[in-house]
Write a protein that holds these residues in place. Structure first.
Motif, PDB file in Angstrom:
ATOM      1  N   GLY A 188      -0.180  20.365  13.486  1.00  0.00           N
ATOM      2  CA  GLY A 188       0.266  21.690  13.856  1.00  0.00           C
ATOM      3  C   GLY A 188       1.757  21.849  14.134  1.00  0.00           C
ATOM      4  N   PHE A 189       2.475  20.739  14.268  1.00  0.00           N
ATOM      5  CA  PHE A 189       3.916  20.802  14.507  1.00  0.00           C
ATOM      6  C   PHE A 189       4.687  20.778  13.198  1.00  0.00           C
ATOM      7  CE2 PHE A 189       2.698  19.411  18.757  1.00  0.00           C
ATOM      8  CZ  PHE A 189       3.607  20.083  19.560  1.00  0.00           C
ATOM      9  N   CYS A 190       5.882  21.337  13.206  1.00  0.00           N
ATOM     10  CA  CYS A 190       6.860  21.102  12.142  1.00  0.00           C
ATOM     11  C   CYS A 190       7.807  20.026  12.648  1.00  0.00           C
ATOM     12  CB  CYS A 190       7.633  22.374  11.811  1.00  0.00           C
ATOM     13  SG  CYS A 190       6.713  23.518  10.773  1.00  0.00           S
ATOM     14  N   TYR A 191       7.944  18.961  11.887  1.00  0.00           N
ATOM     15  CA  TYR A 191       8.776  17.828  12.263  1.00  0.00           C
ATOM     16  C   TYR A 191      10.085  17.833  11.470  1.00  0.00           C
ATOM     17  CZ  TYR A 191       4.814  15.676  14.714  1.00  0.00           C
ATOM     18  OH  TYR A 191       3.781  15.409  15.574  1.00  0.00           O
ATOM     19  N   PHE A 192      11.184  17.668  12.180  1.00  0.00           N
ATOM     20  CA  PHE A 192      12.505  17.571  11.556  1.00  0.00           C
ATOM     21  C   PHE A 192      13.206  16.331  12.093  1.00  0.00           C
ATOM     22  CE2 PHE A 192      11.374  22.055  11.892  1.00  0.00           C
ATOM     23  CZ  PHE A 192      11.569  22.509  10.602  1.00  0.00           C
ATOM     24  N   LEU A 196       0.830  -1.190   0.000  1.00  0.00           N
ATOM     25  CA  LEU A 196       0.000   0.000   0.000  1.00  0.00           C
ATOM     26  C   LEU A 196       0.871   1.249   0.000  1.00  0.00           C
ATOM     27  CD1 LEU A 196      -1.529   0.617   3.559  1.00  0.00           C
ATOM     28  CD2 LEU A 196       0.307  -0.992   3.139  1.00  0.00           C
ATOM     29  N   MET A 197       0.238   2.381  -0.332  1.00  0.00           N
ATOM     30  CA  MET A 197       0.911   3.674  -0.314  1.00  0.00           C
ATOM     31  C   MET A 197       0.394   4.458   0.879  1.00  0.00           C
ATOM     32  SD  MET A 197       2.808   3.386  -3.028  1.00  0.00           S
ATOM     33  CE  MET A 197       3.471   5.048  -3.184  1.00  0.00           C
ATOM     34  N   ILE A 198       1.318   4.985   1.691  1.00  0.00           N
ATOM     35  CA  ILE A 198       0.957   5.709   2.901  1.00  0.00           C
ATOM     36  C   ILE A 198       1.419   7.161   2.784  1.00  0.00           C
ATOM     37  CG2 ILE A 198       1.396   5.915   5.382  1.00  0.00           C
ATOM     38  CD1 ILE A 198       1.541   2.930   5.577  1.00  0.00           C
ATOM     39  N   TYR A 199       0.516   8.079   3.060  1.00  0.00           N
ATOM     40  CA  TYR A 199       0.889   9.495   3.058  1.00  0.00           C
ATOM     41  C   TYR A 199       1.895   9.773   4.173  1.00  0.00           C
ATOM     42  CZ  TYR A 199      -2.655  11.064  -0.282  1.00  0.00           C
ATOM     43  OH  TYR A 199      -3.392  11.277  -1.423  1.00  0.00           O
ATOM     44  N   ARG A 200       2.877  10.568   3.869  1.00  0.00           N
ATOM     45  CA  ARG A 200       3.904  10.927   4.853  1.00  0.00           C
ATOM     46  C   ARG A 200       3.293  11.548   6.103  1.00  0.00           C
ATOM     47  NH1 ARG A 200       8.974  11.694   4.962  1.00  0.00           N
ATOM     48  NH2 ARG A 200      10.295  10.693   3.431  1.00  0.00           N
ATOM     49  N   GLN A 257      22.896  23.563  17.071  1.00  0.00           N
ATOM     50  CA  GLN A 257      23.864  23.951  16.035  1.00  0.00           C
ATOM     51  C   GLN A 257      24.621  22.732  15.514  1.00  0.00           C
ATOM     52  OE1 GLN A 257      24.227  25.689  19.283  1.00  0.00           O
ATOM     53  NE2 GLN A 257      22.584  27.018  18.547  1.00  0.00           N
ATOM     54  N   GLY A 258      25.191  22.917  14.300  1.00  0.00           N
ATOM     55  CA  GLY A 258      26.039  21.885  13.724  1.00  0.00           C
ATOM     56  C   GLY A 258      25.309  20.630  13.300  1.00  0.00           C
ATOM     57  N   ILE A 259      24.041  20.766  12.922  1.00  0.00           N
ATOM     58  CA  ILE A 259      23.209  19.612  12.599  1.00  0.00           C
ATOM     59  C   ILE A 259      22.674  19.750  11.175  1.00  0.00           C
ATOM     60  CG2 ILE A 259      21.046  18.435  13.139  1.00  0.00           C
ATOM     61  CD1 ILE A 259      23.182  17.870  15.176  1.00  0.00           C
ATOM     62  N   ASN A 260      22.622  18.625  10.447  1.00  0.00           N
ATOM     63  CA  ASN A 260      21.953  18.570   9.155  1.00  0.00           C
ATOM     64  C   ASN A 260      20.546  18.029   9.358  1.00  0.00           C
ATOM     65  OD1 ASN A 260      24.228  19.450   7.640  1.00  0.00           O
ATOM     66  ND2 ASN A 260      25.088  17.393   7.764  1.00  0.00           N
ATOM     67  N   PHE A 261      19.569  18.745   8.872  1.00  0.00           N
ATOM     68  CA  PHE A 261      18.177  18.382   9.100  1.00  0.00           C
ATOM     69  C   PHE A 261      17.554  17.749   7.853  1.00  0.00           C
ATOM     70  CE2 PHE A 261      18.885  21.746  12.195  1.00  0.00           C
ATOM     71  CZ  PHE A 261      18.289  21.220  13.342  1.00  0.00           C
ATOM     72  N   ILE A 262      16.599  16.838   8.087  1.00  0.00           N
ATOM     73  CA  ILE A 262      15.769  16.257   7.034  1.00  0.00           C
ATOM     74  C   ILE A 262      14.344  16.737   7.266  1.00  0.00           C
ATOM     75  CG2 ILE A 262      14.844  14.127   6.038  1.00  0.00           C
ATOM     76  CD1 ILE A 262      17.412  12.732   7.029  1.00  0.00           C
ATOM     77  N   PHE A 263      13.701  17.180   6.200  1.00  0.00           N
ATOM     78  CA  PHE A 263      12.306  17.627   6.273  1.00  0.00           C
ATOM     79  C   PHE A 263      11.547  17.008   5.119  1.00  0.00           C
ATOM     80  CE2 PHE A 263       8.927  20.709   5.172  1.00  0.00           C
ATOM     81  CZ  PHE A 263       8.217  20.700   6.362  1.00  0.00           C
ATOM     82  N   ASN A 264      10.516  16.220   5.438  1.00  0.00           N
ATOM     83  CA  ASN A 264       9.720  15.524   4.417  1.00  0.00           C
ATOM     84  C   ASN A 264      10.586  14.685   3.477  1.00  0.00           C
ATOM     85  OD1 ASN A 264       7.188  16.262   5.285  1.00  0.00           O
ATOM     86  ND2 ASN A 264       7.002  18.014   3.920  1.00  0.00           N
TER      87      ASN A 264
END
Length: 253
Positions: free
Chosen positions: A247-251, A31-35, A218-225
């Motif tokens: 309502g949250f922004c997830y990183f 199946l395909m799941i929305y992020r 600081q000093g971190i590489n973030f992933i978003f979506n």
């Protein structure tokens, strides 16, 4: 589904998933799941699939998923969980193992989905509005939103159709503060495990999300979506448009 259709699904923020029942010869479910969806959104579909081959003696509120020897939670967006643990090709289906464990404390699946979204929305409201001069942040979930608004928004969240109407629902909750003090609730998950929840204050419209995040870590590489975060994006855009269904922004970092 051909390769072009599959690629379009990925661009539409969906993830390919293969679900197998532990110690069973029943064919797996693809199946395909929305992020942005919680795993809860798919419990019924998954349960029905395996039940159609062999009646399940377990209940739907006993469902648990294991991924790479890690038990996955159902209270946050699925895409965040995968960004936290996945390292393979995006176009390879994510393999989840279905396990039945101790019953979770909920009676109906739909009520639990609504309760989890509202629980997180409540904390997001506190993050956005719980500062001097604004007033009671919970009024944004009670006074500004009707029961019919909630019902219609829930349908939009499940299907991700009519996104313009869904945006209007969130605009009733996340109205601009009257103090000029803009706070963005965020959750940061770490690939080695654990997370923390905080707020970042947006000081002006020119501030980037990278600058805002640097005030916390600081000093971190973030992933978003699922992609490396473009730290030059306006932090204001995250406040206005780029938050999750709760309502949250997830990183992930």
């Amino acid at each position: 589904m051909n390769s072009q259709q599959y690629q379009q699904e990925i661009w539409n923020m969906r993830l390919a998933v293969k679900v197998s029942l532990l110690n069973s010869n029943i064919p797996p479910l693809y199946l395909m799941i929305y992020r942005q969806h919680y795993l809860l959104f798919y419990y019924q579909q998954i349960y029905d699939h395996f039940n159609s081959y062999s009646p399940q003696i377990n209940k739907i509120n006993q469902i648990t998923f294991q991924y790479k020897n890690t038990i996955l939670t159902y209270q946050i967006p699925f895409g965040v969980l995968i960004d936290q643990y996945k390292s393979e090709d995006t176009f390879t289906p994510i393999e989840l193992i279905l396990i039945y464990q101790k019953q979770a404390q909920f009676f109906t699946l739909e009520d639990e989905i609504k309760n989890q979204i509202k629980f997180n929305l409540k904390w997001a409201c506190f993050g956005r509005y719980n500062h001097e001069g604004y007033g009671d942040p919970i009024k944004n979930l009670t006074q500004n939103v009707s029961i019919n608004d909630e019902i219609q928004a829930f349908k939009r969240i499940k299907s991700f159709e009519g996104k313009e109407d869904l945006f209007q629902y969130y605009m009733k909750i996340f109205e601009k503060p009257n103090t000029g003090k803009i706070q963005l609730p965020i959750r940061i998950y770490f690939k080695k495990g654990g997370h923390f929840q905080t707020i970042i204050e947006i000081t002006d419209q020119q501030q980037t999300i990278g600058q805002a995040l640097n005030t916390k870590i600081q000093g971190i590489n973030f992933i978003f979506n699922g992609l490396p975060l473009n730290t030059k994006i306006s932090a204001q855009d995250f406040y206005d448009y780029l938050y999750s269904i709760d309502g949250f922004c997830y990183f992930v970092c």
